[in-house]
Design a protein around this motif. Structure first.
Motif, PDB file in Angstrom:
ATOM      1  N   HIS A  41     -40.855  40.150  -6.487  1.00 21.95           N
ATOM      2  CA  HIS A  41     -40.733  38.810  -5.914  1.00 21.95           C
ATOM      3  C   HIS A  41     -39.492  38.811  -5.030  1.00 21.95           C
ATOM      4  N   GLU A  42     -39.685  38.613  -3.754  1.00 15.22           N
ATOM      5  CA  GLU A  42     -38.547  38.571  -2.836  1.00 15.22           C
ATOM      6  C   GLU A  42     -38.068  37.124  -2.700  1.00 15.22           C
ATOM      7  N   ASN A  43     -36.767  36.951  -2.773  1.00 10.06           N
ATOM      8  CA  ASN A  43     -36.184  35.617  -2.719  1.00 10.06           C
ATOM      9  C   ASN A  43     -35.242  35.489  -1.526  1.00 10.06           C
ATOM     10  N   GLU A  44     -35.430  34.427  -0.756  1.00  5.25           N
ATOM     11  CA  GLU A  44     -34.505  34.114   0.328  1.00  5.25           C
ATOM     12  C   GLU A  44     -33.180  33.683  -0.290  1.00  5.25           C
ATOM     13  N   THR A  45     -32.077  33.997   0.368  1.00  5.68           N
ATOM     14  CA  THR A  45     -30.761  33.681  -0.195  1.00  5.68           C
ATOM     15  C   THR A  45     -30.546  32.181  -0.369  1.00  5.68           C
ATOM     16  N   GLU A  46     -31.237  31.353   0.440  1.00  8.28           N
ATOM     17  CA  GLU A  46     -31.069  29.903   0.276  1.00  8.28           C
ATOM     18  C   GLU A  46     -31.857  29.370  -0.926  1.00  8.28           C
ATOM     19  N   ASN A  47     -32.613  30.234  -1.589  1.00  9.52           N
ATOM     20  CA  ASN A  47     -33.359  29.851  -2.781  1.00  9.52           C
ATOM     21  C   ASN A  47     -32.743  30.395  -4.065  1.00  9.52           C
ATOM     22  N   VAL A  48     -31.521  30.932  -3.968  1.00  9.62           N
ATOM     23  CA  VAL A  48     -30.856  31.525  -5.130  1.00  9.62           C
ATOM     24  C   VAL A  48     -29.491  30.861  -5.290  1.00  9.62           C
ATOM     25  N   GLY A  49     -29.182  30.412  -6.495  1.00 11.68           N
ATOM     26  CA  GLY A  49     -27.882  29.831  -6.781  1.00 11.68           C
ATOM     27  C   GLY A  49     -27.044  30.777  -7.625  1.00 11.68           C
ATOM     28  N   VAL A  50     -25.765  30.881  -7.296  1.00 11.67           N
ATOM     29  CA  VAL A  50     -24.830  31.728  -8.039  1.00 11.67           C
ATOM     30  C   VAL A  50     -23.572  30.900  -8.309  1.00 11.67           C
ATOM     31  N   ASP A  51     -23.260  30.703  -9.569  1.00 15.74           N
ATOM     32  CA  ASP A  51     -22.065  29.939  -9.958  1.00 15.74           C
ATOM     33  C   ASP A  51     -22.002  28.579  -9.275  1.00 15.74           C
ATOM     34  N   GLY A  52     -23.126  27.892  -9.174  1.00 14.49           N
ATOM     35  CA  GLY A  52     -23.150  26.547  -8.634  1.00 14.49           C
ATOM     36  C   GLY A  52     -23.227  26.444  -7.124  1.00 14.49           C
ATOM     37  N   GLU A  53     -23.397  27.575  -6.449  1.00 12.86           N
ATOM     38  CA  GLU A  53     -23.485  27.578  -4.989  1.00 12.86           C
ATOM     39  C   GLU A  53     -24.718  28.347  -4.542  1.00 12.86           C
TER      40      GLU A  53
END
Length: 65
Positions: A41-53
């Motif tokens: 499953h490829e995820n666009e970076t705008e669809n992934v959250g890291v530490d609240g961002e």
């Protein structure tokens, strides 16, 4: 038959080919089975959250340094 799902960034076909091969080798060795399915499953970076961002914001900030 194990089914392995990989969540990750977009990748080119050669990278995916290598990933599927390596994962399959390890799963076969550990489970002692022949048939292994790998789903990417490829995820666009705008669809992934890291530490609240959003990851897209984090990466953008890193490139501005």
């Amino acid at each position: 038959m194990p089914v392995i799902i990989v969540e990750g960034p977009k990748a080119d076909e050669e990278t995916k080919r290598k990933l599927v091969k390596k994962i399959t080798e390890v799963v076969r060795e550990v489970y002692g089975v022949h048939h292994v399915s790998v789903v990417i499953h490829e995820n666009e970076t705008e669809n992934v959250g890291v530490d609240g961002e959003l990851l897209s914001d984090v990466l953008r900030r890193r490139t501005q340094r």
